[in-house]
Scaffold this active site. Structure first.
Site: not given
Length: 277
Positions: A156, A213, A245
């Site tokens: 991330c 995502d 995600h």
């Protein structure tokens, strides 16, 4: 949340214990890696303005270990990131995850995601890159790491940093960026995004992204792929069509076991192929 002053951060900085408050409750799928045969735990990394905490895991015996920098999500170096370092150490790596938000605040104690984002937004990229340079230096001088076998992976927020650090430090042999943002608005503290450095990249980076995502559009992934074509890095991006995600985050509902395991095997093969072993 009040920002920690530079004079005070050295004395107050500690690593999280357990999982970050914002990610409770923890999924039953969470992976727990023991420390048998390892030296694992908190260490202090000397940096330009003092020290930062980090979590280090390494085989208990041996030396000249390949180094892997493990870069945190926005939740800090909590148990999930610490466990990932232990997974690497079980495979013979010196893995280290420096706490890169420590001057700005302790995100592990925050339950509000907007408060966490506010802290993270204050973290300058230049500070992060400098801290990672210092972490590599410490790994080589103080932890039996091999400077010629340096890899980096991040998740991330750390995925974006993985791309940027690979551009910053050409001594990196390989990087693996998990669902890191590729395109964004430049600011004084975050002046570049991966797409801005892609064409100049010389370090091979493998990007692992989710087709579902909602925060990273496939359009931006394609833009990044196009830019990478003009680089000499032989970087690649893999998209898992059904993955959201944070599909590697086994402690969260977003975890997708199949894609996570396949991505991990791709990471290990990428490191081996590019000299991080």
């Amino acid at each position: 949340m009040r920002e920690i002053t530079r004079r005070k951060f050295i004395a107050t900085a500690t690593l999280a214990t357990g999982f970050a408050l914002a990610v409770q409750p923890i999924s039953a799928a969470v992976i727990t890696t023991d420390t048998k045969g390892l030296t694992a735990g908190a260490v202090k990394i000397p940096v330009k303005d003092g020290e930062i905490p980090a979590y280090r895991a390494v085989p208990a015996t041996g030396e000249n270990f390949p180094i892997v920098l493990v870069i945190q999500e926005i939740f800090g170096v909590h148990e999930h990131i610490q466990d990932i370092t232990r997974r690497f150490a079980k495979l013979g790596y010196l893995a280290i995850a420096p706490e890169l938000f420590v001057r700005q605040g302790d995100v592990s104690k925050l339950s509000n995601i907007d408060e966490i984002r506010s802290v993270v937004a204050k973290v300058p990229d230049a500070q992060v890159l400098s801290d990672l340079d210092a972490t590599v230096d410490w790994a080589v001088k103080s932890a039996k790491g091999n400077a010629n076998k340096l890899g980096i992976t991040g998740f991330c927020w750390g995925g974006r940093i993985t791309w940027l650090y690979a551009a910053h430090n050409p001594k990196v042999k390989a990087g693996v960026a998990w669902y890191g943002r590729l395109v964004g608005d430049a600011t004084k503290l975050q002046p570049q995004y991966p797409i801005d450095i892609a064409s100049k990249l010389t370090v091979p980076v493998l990007g692992l992204y989710g087709g579902q995502d909602t925060g990273i559009s496939l359009d931006t992934v394609e833009q990044m792929r196009d830019r990478l074509k003009s680089s000499s890095s032989k970087s690649e991006i893999i998209v898992y069509p059904d993955a959201p995600h944070a599909f590697f985050a086994d402690y969260r509902p977003s975890y997708r076991e199949k894609e996570a395991k396949e991505g991990w095997q791709r990471l290990l093969a990428w490191f081996k192929e590019n000299g991080v072993q």
